[in-house]
Design a protein around this motif. Structure first.
Motif, PDB file in Angstrom:
ATOM      1  N   LEU A 247      -7.238  37.828  59.080  1.00 48.81           N
ATOM      2  CA  LEU A 247      -7.565  36.428  58.788  1.00 48.81           C
ATOM      3  C   LEU A 247      -8.678  36.304  57.740  1.00 48.81           C
ATOM      4  O   LEU A 247      -8.813  35.252  57.091  1.00 48.81           O
ATOM      5  CB  LEU A 247      -7.978  35.716  60.090  1.00 48.81           C
ATOM      6  N   GLU A 248      -9.437  37.347  57.553  1.00 45.75           N
ATOM      7  CA  GLU A 248     -10.520  37.302  56.558  1.00 45.75           C
ATOM      8  C   GLU A 248     -10.028  37.561  55.136  1.00 45.75           C
ATOM      9  O   GLU A 248     -10.785  37.390  54.180  1.00 45.75           O
ATOM     10  CB  GLU A 248     -11.594  38.323  56.934  1.00 45.75           C
ATOM     11  N   ILE A 249      -8.769  37.988  54.980  1.00 45.95           N
ATOM     12  CA  ILE A 249      -8.224  38.283  53.650  1.00 45.95           C
ATOM     13  C   ILE A 249      -7.643  36.997  53.065  1.00 45.95           C
ATOM     14  O   ILE A 249      -6.709  36.412  53.644  1.00 45.95           O
ATOM     15  CB  ILE A 249      -7.150  39.369  53.737  1.00 45.95           C
ATOM     16  N   PRO A 250      -8.153  36.538  51.949  1.00 44.60           N
ATOM     17  CA  PRO A 250      -7.639  35.304  51.353  1.00 44.60           C
ATOM     18  C   PRO A 250      -6.199  35.467  50.869  1.00 44.60           C
ATOM     19  O   PRO A 250      -5.839  36.461  50.244  1.00 44.60           O
ATOM     20  CB  PRO A 250      -8.577  35.063  50.163  1.00 44.60           C
ATOM     21  N   GLY A 251      -5.375  34.474  51.184  1.00 44.01           N
ATOM     22  CA  GLY A 251      -3.999  34.466  50.738  1.00 44.01           C
ATOM     23  C   GLY A 251      -3.115  35.539  51.343  1.00 44.01           C
ATOM     24  O   GLY A 251      -2.083  35.898  50.755  1.00 44.01           O
ATOM     25  N   TRP A 252      -3.469  36.097  52.469  1.00 40.74           N
ATOM     26  CA  TRP A 252      -2.675  37.166  53.064  1.00 40.74           C
ATOM     27  C   TRP A 252      -1.238  36.723  53.375  1.00 40.74           C
ATOM     28  O   TRP A 252      -0.317  37.547  53.370  1.00 40.74           O
ATOM     29  CB  TRP A 252      -3.353  37.703  54.321  1.00 40.74           C
ATOM     30  N   GLN A 253      -1.064  35.409  53.661  1.00 42.75           N
ATOM     31  CA  GLN A 253       0.265  34.927  54.030  1.00 42.75           C
ATOM     32  C   GLN A 253       1.249  34.991  52.864  1.00 42.75           C
ATOM     33  O   GLN A 253       2.459  35.056  53.083  1.00 42.75           O
ATOM     34  CB  GLN A 253       0.167  33.481  54.551  1.00 42.75           C
ATOM     35  N   GLN A 254       0.742  34.955  51.632  1.00 41.42           N
ATOM     36  CA  GLN A 254       1.614  35.047  50.463  1.00 41.42           C
ATOM     37  C   GLN A 254       1.830  36.496  50.026  1.00 41.42           C
ATOM     38  O   GLN A 254       2.608  36.771  49.114  1.00 41.42           O
ATOM     39  CB  GLN A 254       1.021  34.259  49.305  1.00 41.42           C
ATOM     40  N   MET A 255       1.123  37.416  50.651  1.00 47.40           N
ATOM     41  CA  MET A 255       1.261  38.822  50.303  1.00 47.40           C
ATOM     42  C   MET A 255       2.497  39.413  50.959  1.00 47.40           C
ATOM     43  O   MET A 255       3.011  38.889  51.948  1.00 47.40           O
ATOM     44  CB  MET A 255       0.021  39.613  50.739  1.00 47.40           C
ATOM     45  N   SER A 256       2.903  40.552  50.433  1.00 44.81           N
ATOM     46  CA  SER A 256       3.954  41.310  51.097  1.00 44.81           C
ATOM     47  C   SER A 256       3.385  41.950  52.350  1.00 44.81           C
ATOM     48  O   SER A 256       2.172  42.045  52.534  1.00 44.81           O
ATOM     49  CB  SER A 256       4.496  42.395  50.162  1.00 44.81           C
ATOM     50  N   VAL A 257       4.284  42.426  53.199  1.00 46.12           N
ATOM     51  CA  VAL A 257       3.843  43.070  54.427  1.00 46.12           C
ATOM     52  C   VAL A 257       3.013  44.303  54.090  1.00 46.12           C
ATOM     53  O   VAL A 257       1.968  44.566  54.695  1.00 46.12           O
ATOM     54  CB  VAL A 257       5.051  43.443  55.300  1.00 46.12           C
ATOM     55  N   THR A 258       3.422  45.020  53.104  1.00 52.70           N
ATOM     56  CA  THR A 258       2.701  46.233  52.719  1.00 52.70           C
ATOM     57  C   THR A 258       1.304  45.893  52.195  1.00 52.70           C
ATOM     58  O   THR A 258       0.308  46.539  52.575  1.00 52.70           O
ATOM     59  CB  THR A 258       3.483  46.987  51.647  1.00 52.70           C
ATOM     60  N   ALA A 259       1.222  44.883  51.337  1.00 49.37           N
ATOM     61  CA  ALA A 259      -0.074  44.507  50.754  1.00 49.37           C
ATOM     62  C   ALA A 259      -1.013  43.973  51.815  1.00 49.37           C
ATOM     63  O   ALA A 259      -2.220  44.298  51.818  1.00 49.37           O
ATOM     64  CB  ALA A 259       0.133  43.485  49.657  1.00 49.37           C
ATOM     65  N   ALA A 260      -0.493  43.163  52.721  1.00 48.88           N
ATOM     66  CA  ALA A 260      -1.352  42.601  53.760  1.00 48.88           C
ATOM     67  C   ALA A 260      -1.858  43.704  54.689  1.00 48.88           C
ATOM     68  O   ALA A 260      -3.036  43.741  55.048  1.00 48.88           O
ATOM     69  CB  ALA A 260      -0.578  41.556  54.542  1.00 48.88           C
ATOM     70  N   ALA A 261      -0.988  44.626  55.092  1.00 52.40           N
ATOM     71  CA  ALA A 261      -1.404  45.715  55.961  1.00 52.40           C
ATOM     72  C   ALA A 261      -2.407  46.632  55.274  1.00 52.40           C
ATOM     73  O   ALA A 261      -3.400  47.056  55.884  1.00 52.40           O
ATOM     74  CB  ALA A 261      -0.180  46.520  56.394  1.00 52.40           C
ATOM     75  N   GLN A 262      -2.172  46.926  54.002  1.00 59.03           N
ATOM     76  CA  GLN A 262      -3.078  47.800  53.267  1.00 59.03           C
ATOM     77  C   GLN A 262      -4.447  47.162  53.085  1.00 59.03           C
ATOM     78  O   GLN A 262      -5.472  47.851  53.106  1.00 59.03           O
ATOM     79  CB  GLN A 262      -2.478  48.143  51.904  1.00 59.03           C
ATOM     80  N   SER A 263      -4.473  45.825  52.924  1.00 58.39           N
ATOM     81  CA  SER A 263      -5.756  45.137  52.746  1.00 58.39           C
ATOM     82  C   SER A 263      -6.628  45.294  53.990  1.00 58.39           C
ATOM     83  O   SER A 263      -7.867  45.286  53.887  1.00 58.39           O
ATOM     84  CB  SER A 263      -5.528  43.652  52.460  1.00 58.39           C
ATOM     85  N   VAL A 264      -6.028  45.462  55.125  1.00 55.64           N
ATOM     86  CA  VAL A 264      -6.791  45.624  56.363  1.00 55.64           C
ATOM     87  C   VAL A 264      -7.103  47.099  56.614  1.00 55.64           C
ATOM     88  O   VAL A 264      -8.235  47.467  56.944  1.00 55.64           O
ATOM     89  CB  VAL A 264      -6.022  45.029  57.554  1.00 55.64           C
ATOM     90  N   GLN A 265      -6.122  47.972  56.449  1.00 61.49           N
ATOM     91  CA  GLN A 265      -6.260  49.352  56.861  1.00 61.49           C
ATOM     92  C   GLN A 265      -6.909  50.250  55.796  1.00 61.49           C
ATOM     93  O   GLN A 265      -7.521  51.259  56.132  1.00 61.49           O
ATOM     94  CB  GLN A 265      -4.880  49.927  57.202  1.00 61.49           C
ATOM     95  N   ILE A 266      -6.724  49.932  54.555  1.00 61.37           N
ATOM     96  CA  ILE A 266      -7.235  50.775  53.450  1.00 61.37           C
ATOM     97  C   ILE A 266      -6.725  52.205  53.658  1.00 61.37           C
ATOM     98  O   ILE A 266      -7.474  53.167  53.849  1.00 61.37           O
ATOM     99  CB  ILE A 266      -8.777  50.755  53.357  1.00 61.37           C
ATOM    100  N   SER A 267      -5.391  52.329  53.678  1.00 61.50           N
ATOM    101  CA  SER A 267      -4.760  53.613  53.955  1.00 61.50           C
ATOM    102  C   SER A 267      -4.580  54.414  52.683  1.00 61.50           C
ATOM    103  O   SER A 267      -4.526  53.875  51.573  1.00 61.50           O
ATOM    104  CB  SER A 267      -3.389  53.390  54.610  1.00 61.50           C
ATOM    105  N   ALA A 268      -4.500  55.738  52.865  1.00 52.41           N
ATOM    106  CA  ALA A 268      -4.239  56.627  51.739  1.00 52.41           C
ATOM    107  C   ALA A 268      -2.787  56.567  51.321  1.00 52.41           C
ATOM    108  O   ALA A 268      -2.435  57.062  50.242  1.00 52.41           O
ATOM    109  CB  ALA A 268      -4.618  58.060  52.100  1.00 52.41           C
ATOM    110  N   PHE A 269      -1.944  55.942  52.146  1.00 51.54           N
ATOM    111  CA  PHE A 269      -0.517  55.791  51.830  1.00 51.54           C
ATOM    112  C   PHE A 269      -0.146  54.302  51.941  1.00 51.54           C
ATOM    113  O   PHE A 269       0.490  53.875  52.903  1.00 51.54           O
ATOM    114  CB  PHE A 269       0.338  56.635  52.780  1.00 51.54           C
ATOM    115  N   PRO A 270      -0.504  53.502  50.995  1.00 54.69           N
ATOM    116  CA  PRO A 270      -0.340  52.048  51.083  1.00 54.69           C
ATOM    117  C   PRO A 270       1.114  51.587  51.130  1.00 54.69           C
ATOM    118  O   PRO A 270       1.412  50.523  51.682  1.00 54.69           O
ATOM    119  CB  PRO A 270      -1.041  51.533  49.828  1.00 54.69           C
ATOM    120  N   ASP A 271       2.019  52.351  50.542  1.00 50.26           N
ATOM    121  CA  ASP A 271       3.411  51.919  50.489  1.00 50.26           C
ATOM    122  C   ASP A 271       4.197  52.282  51.756  1.00 50.26           C
ATOM    123  O   ASP A 271       5.377  51.936  51.873  1.00 50.26           O
ATOM    124  CB  ASP A 271       4.105  52.547  49.283  1.00 50.26           C
TER     125      ASP A 271
END
Length: 288
Positions: A247-271
């Motif tokens: 909820l702290e990520i601006p515009g997360w609802q317009q992001m793809s599932v991958t982009a929204a998840a990566q914005s939270v997790q900061i994973s080494a494998f974003p895709d």
């Protein structure tokens, strides 16, 4: 010379015979002579002399005949009834042939005037019964959801917890899909302890991971400020922390599932999150 008159022997014999015959008969006295009574009079007297005996006999015979006649008349007027068992069977058969005689024992047949009054009376009792039946069925419904999308029961239970927390936080459906896809990628929807954190093994877990100090469904690290090991090992708490960060990520609802998840997790494998989007949508659809 005197002649002595001799009676005629024949005449004297006849006279004596008449006298002997008259001696046994009944005679009438006329003047100085007894005259034999007529034969009819003698019969009448004989009947009168024997009348008391004959009257008694006739009365006895009449009495017996009257009794016989009375008995025969009763036998003629009284019909010979069937045997007790046959009589009961006949009465039962007669009752079956006359259902109207039992109409008072049964509920009266519905009439046009009785139908409106009886129907409302039955409806209030039927509705609470139906409601109670539905409540009973709902209480008997298994609390564990049926697995879908190839998940095990344990995985489906964890997904159910994630979705329930998101619904309580008013997270949109797309946010629920992002959370399920993230947990599929990070822990395969199992609550994992960490081999690097022996403390995590003291809490209920469903396996052990070895990605540094990452624990729980979302592999959140206590060293990064996500919470204590004990808290992050609880699926509900871990899901709440993920939604709060999303909820702290601006515009997360317009992001793809991958982009929204990566914005939270900061994973080494974003895709890597994209491959779980379809299955995550199926799971959310089954749970919501």
């Amino acid at each position: 010379m005197h002649h002595t008159e001799q009676n005629d022997p024949g005449q004297d014999t006849g006279t004596q015979a008449d006298r002997s015959a008259d001696t046994g008969s009944t005679t009438q006295v006329t003047g100085r002579h007894r005259v034999p009574a007529p034969r009819r009079l003698r019969r009448t007297r004989a009947l009168l002399s024997s009348r008391p005996v004959r009257i008694g006999a006739v009365a006895a015979v009449a009495c017996c005949l009257g009794t016989v006649v009375f008995v025969e008349s009763r036998a003629a007027t009284t019909p010979a009834g069937p045997a007790p068992a046959d009589l009961l069977a006949e009465r039962a058969a007669s009752a079956d042939r006359q259902p109207a005689s039992r109409a008072t024992e049964r509920a009266p047949a519905p009439t046009p005037t009785a139908t409106p009054s009886s129907t409302p009376a039955a409806t209030p009792t039927a509705r609470p019964t139906t409601a109670r039946t539905k409540v009973t069925r709902a209480s008997r419904k298994p609390s564990r959801p049926t697995p879908v999308a190839g998940l095990t029961q344990t995985q489906m239970d964890n997904a159910h917890t994630i979705v329930q927390v998101g619904v309580k936080m008013d997270i949109p459906r797309r946010g629920l899909v992002v959370a399920i896809a993230t947990a599929m990628q990070e822990s395969n929807l199992y609550n994992l302890a960490s081999g690097a954190l022996p403390e995590s093994l003291d809490h209920p877990n469903q396996g052990v991971g070895y990605d540094h100090d990452s624990v729980g469904l979302f592999q959140q690290r206590p060293s990064s400020g996500w919470g204590t090991v004990a808290d992050l090992m609880r699926p509900a708490y871990a899901a709440e922390q993920f939604y709060a960060a999303l909820l702290e990520i601006p515009g997360w609802q317009q992001m793809s599932v991958t982009a929204a998840a990566q914005s939270v997790q900061i994973s080494a494998f974003p895709d890597a999150y994209a491959q779980h989007e379809q299955r995550a949508s199926t799971v959310v659809e089954a749970l919501v």
